[in-house]
Design a protein around this motif. Structure first.
Motif, PDB file in Angstrom:
ATOM      1  N   GLY A  19     -14.378  -6.296  -0.213  1.00 55.42           N
ATOM      2  CA  GLY A  19     -13.760  -5.080  -0.732  1.00 55.42           C
ATOM      3  C   GLY A  19     -12.817  -4.473   0.287  1.00 55.42           C
ATOM      4  O   GLY A  19     -12.232  -5.171   1.115  1.00 55.42           O
ATOM      5  N   ALA A  20     -12.661  -3.163   0.200  1.00 55.67           N
ATOM      6  CA  ALA A  20     -11.769  -2.459   1.119  1.00 55.67           C
ATOM      7  C   ALA A  20     -12.378  -1.113   1.488  1.00 55.67           C
ATOM      8  O   ALA A  20     -13.232  -0.583   0.764  1.00 55.67           O
ATOM      9  N   THR A  21     -11.923  -0.600   2.622  1.00 64.96           N
ATOM     10  CA  THR A  21     -12.443   0.663   3.163  1.00 64.96           C
ATOM     11  C   THR A  21     -11.278   1.532   3.633  1.00 64.96           C
ATOM     12  O   THR A  21     -10.382   1.036   4.330  1.00 64.96           O
ATOM     13  N   VAL A  22     -11.308   2.804   3.279  1.00 64.52           N
ATOM     14  CA  VAL A  22     -10.403   3.777   3.912  1.00 64.52           C
ATOM     15  C   VAL A  22     -11.246   4.591   4.881  1.00 64.52           C
ATOM     16  O   VAL A  22     -12.324   5.077   4.517  1.00 64.52           O
ATOM     17  N   HIS A  23     -10.787   4.711   6.112  1.00 63.18           N
ATOM     18  CA  HIS A  23     -11.567   5.427   7.124  1.00 63.18           C
ATOM     19  C   HIS A  23     -10.651   6.220   8.048  1.00 63.18           C
ATOM     20  O   HIS A  23      -9.451   5.913   8.168  1.00 63.18           O
ATOM     21  N   PHE A  24     -11.228   7.222   8.690  1.00 59.68           N
ATOM     22  CA  PHE A  24     -10.480   7.930   9.731  1.00 59.68           C
ATOM     23  C   PHE A  24     -10.348   7.021  10.941  1.00 59.68           C
ATOM     24  O   PHE A  24     -11.183   6.130  11.157  1.00 59.68           O
ATOM     25  N   VAL A  25      -9.316   7.267  11.724  1.00 60.18           N
ATOM     26  CA  VAL A  25      -9.086   6.465  12.927  1.00 60.18           C
ATOM     27  C   VAL A  25      -9.624   7.233  14.126  1.00 60.18           C
ATOM     28  O   VAL A  25      -9.265   8.403  14.335  1.00 60.18           O
ATOM     29  N   ASN A  26     -10.521   6.573  14.860  1.00 61.27           N
ATOM     30  CA  ASN A  26     -10.960   7.156  16.132  1.00 61.27           C
ATOM     31  C   ASN A  26     -10.722   6.131  17.251  1.00 61.27           C
ATOM     32  O   ASN A  26      -9.991   5.153  17.039  1.00 61.27           O
ATOM     33  N   GLU A  27     -11.343   6.329  18.402  1.00 63.07           N
ATOM     34  CA  GLU A  27     -11.061   5.469  19.553  1.00 63.07           C
ATOM     35  C   GLU A  27     -11.624   4.051  19.382  1.00 63.07           C
ATOM     36  O   GLU A  27     -11.253   3.134  20.115  1.00 63.07           O
TER      37      GLU A  27
ATOM     38  N   TRP B  62      -5.180  -0.726  -3.381  1.00 63.87           N
ATOM     39  CA  TRP B  62      -4.146   0.093  -4.037  1.00 63.87           C
ATOM     40  C   TRP B  62      -4.762   1.224  -4.844  1.00 63.87           C
ATOM     41  O   TRP B  62      -4.054   2.111  -5.318  1.00 63.87           O
ATOM     42  N   GLN B  63      -6.065   1.179  -5.030  1.00 61.99           N
ATOM     43  CA  GLN B  63      -6.730   2.266  -5.755  1.00 61.99           C
ATOM     44  C   GLN B  63      -7.310   3.306  -4.792  1.00 61.99           C
ATOM     45  O   GLN B  63      -7.122   4.507  -4.967  1.00 61.99           O
TER      46      GLN B  63
ATOM     47  N   ASN C  61       0.836  -1.212   0.000  1.00 60.77           N
ATOM     48  CA  ASN C  61       0.000   0.000   0.000  1.00 60.77           C
ATOM     49  C   ASN C  61       0.866   1.256   0.000  1.00 60.77           C
ATOM     50  O   ASN C  61       0.533   2.240  -0.653  1.00 60.77           O
ATOM     51  N   LEU C  62       1.983   1.211   0.718  1.00 62.32           N
ATOM     52  CA  LEU C  62       2.940   2.323   0.655  1.00 62.32           C
ATOM     53  C   LEU C  62       3.412   2.484  -0.787  1.00 62.32           C
ATOM     54  O   LEU C  62       3.489   3.612  -1.304  1.00 62.32           O
ATOM     55  N   GLN C  63       3.711   1.360  -1.459  1.00 63.45           N
ATOM     56  CA  GLN C  63       4.177   1.423  -2.848  1.00 63.45           C
ATOM     57  C   GLN C  63       3.123   2.080  -3.743  1.00 63.45           C
ATOM     58  O   GLN C  63       3.461   2.886  -4.620  1.00 63.45           O
ATOM     59  N   ALA C  64       1.856   1.737  -3.504  1.00 61.81           N
ATOM     60  CA  ALA C  64       0.779   2.344  -4.303  1.00 61.81           C
ATOM     61  C   ALA C  64       0.765   3.860  -4.101  1.00 61.81           C
ATOM     62  O   ALA C  64       0.535   4.626  -5.047  1.00 61.81           O
ATOM     63  N   LEU C  65       1.048   4.298  -2.883  1.00 61.44           N
ATOM     64  CA  LEU C  65       1.101   5.743  -2.608  1.00 61.44           C
ATOM     65  C   LEU C  65       2.298   6.389  -3.304  1.00 61.44           C
ATOM     66  O   LEU C  65       2.187   7.472  -3.882  1.00 61.44           O
ATOM     67  N   ILE C  66       3.439   5.713  -3.222  1.00 57.85           N
ATOM     68  CA  ILE C  66       4.652   6.249  -3.864  1.00 57.85           C
ATOM     69  C   ILE C  66       4.422   6.344  -5.378  1.00 57.85           C
ATOM     70  O   ILE C  66       4.738   7.351  -6.012  1.00 57.85           O
ATOM     71  N   ASP C  67       3.833   5.281  -5.952  1.00 58.55           N
ATOM     72  CA  ASP C  67       3.579   5.280  -7.409  1.00 58.55           C
ATOM     73  C   ASP C  67       2.629   6.414  -7.780  1.00 58.55           C
ATOM     74  O   ASP C  67       2.825   7.102  -8.784  1.00 58.55           O
ATOM     75  N   ALA C  68       1.589   6.601  -6.963  1.00 60.12           N
ATOM     76  CA  ALA C  68       0.622   7.671  -7.246  1.00 60.12           C
ATOM     77  C   ALA C  68       1.324   9.025  -7.175  1.00 60.12           C
ATOM     78  O   ALA C  68       1.118   9.901  -8.029  1.00 60.12           O
ATOM     79  N   GLN C  69       2.164   9.188  -6.168  1.00 62.10           N
ATOM     80  CA  GLN C  69       2.902  10.460  -6.043  1.00 62.10           C
ATOM     81  C   GLN C  69       3.800  10.679  -7.267  1.00 62.10           C
ATOM     82  O   GLN C  69       3.817  11.773  -7.841  1.00 62.10           O
TER      83      GLN C  69
END
Ligand code: GRF
Length: 209
Positions: A140-148, A182-183, A14-22
């Motif tokens: 599937g997958a989810t991106v979310h904010f982190v809370n308690e 990765w998307q 996932n870091l690689q996907a971010l680096i590639d996007a950047q």
């Protein structure tokens, strides 16, 4: 330009996907300034070094208790001027002190459609094992904010992936990564850096695409 700090523990795809996007100019208002690992041997650190991104290692076991660790991590993140903290396969639990210090600035990628197959103990292959056991036809997958609450923060982006006959947890994990994680992780990071994510009082988000 927002400073992005990525927290990792393992392989770092996932870091690689971010680096590639950047590198492809897909995160115009953000820059990955540092990768912090909980594990000195994480391959993710090599991915960072290959791309001239600063690295640091901080291990929970080097601190007496959660608060001492949290304070050290917050100090490190502040020293890096982090605007956005991305948990990309980060395996150490963050305490309240970290979450409160960076409210709505920490995002996580989870390999299921939250609120299914999430919460304590749902990480790695276990998530996909449970999805297959239940017989869901779509995950599937989810991106979310982190809370308690573990995997309980406001949902930012989700992407569905079909389960296929004969899937094993390993095959499904790979498909979820390739077709969803990765998307949506780079997309969510870019939206954050563009100030396009509004967090509402009811723990939901409004995205201004
Ligand atoms: C991913 O499946 C992610 O959803 C989860 O941990 C895994 C990390 O994989 N939070 P990688 O290190 O990015 O390859």
């Amino acid at each position: 330009m927002k400073n992005i700090v990525v927290l990792v523990s393992g392989g770092g795809t996932n870091l690689q996907a971010l680096i590639d996007a950047q590198n492809r100019g897909k995160i115009p208002n953000g820059k990955i300034s540092c990768v912090i690992s909980s594990n000195p041997d994480a391959y993710a650190l090599q991915r960072a070094e290959k791309n001239d991104i600063a690295t640091a290692v901080i291990r929970r076991k080097d601190y007496e208790n959660q608060l001492a660790y949290d304070k050290a991590l917050v100090g490190l993140l502040k020293s890096k001027n982090a605007d956005l903290i991305v948990l990309a396969g980060f395996m150490t639990i963050l305490g309240e002190y970290v979450i409160q210090s960076f409210r709505n600035q920490i995002i996580n990628i989870h390999p299921s459609l939250i609120p299914s197959f999430c919460g304590e103990g749902f990480y790695g292959l276990r998530v996909h094992q449970e999805a297959l056991k239940k017989g869901v036809k779509v995950t599937g997958a989810t991106v979310h904010f982190v809370n308690e609450i573990c995997d309980g923060g406001a949902i930012i982006l989700q992407k569905a992936v079909e389960v296929q006959n004969g899937d094993t947890p390993e095959i499904l994990q790979k498909r979820v990564m390739e077709q969803a994680e990765w998307q949506i992780l780079p997309s969510a990071v870019s939206l954050f850096c563009d100030d396009k994510i509004i967090v509402k009082a009811d723990n939901t988000t409004e995205i201004h695409f």
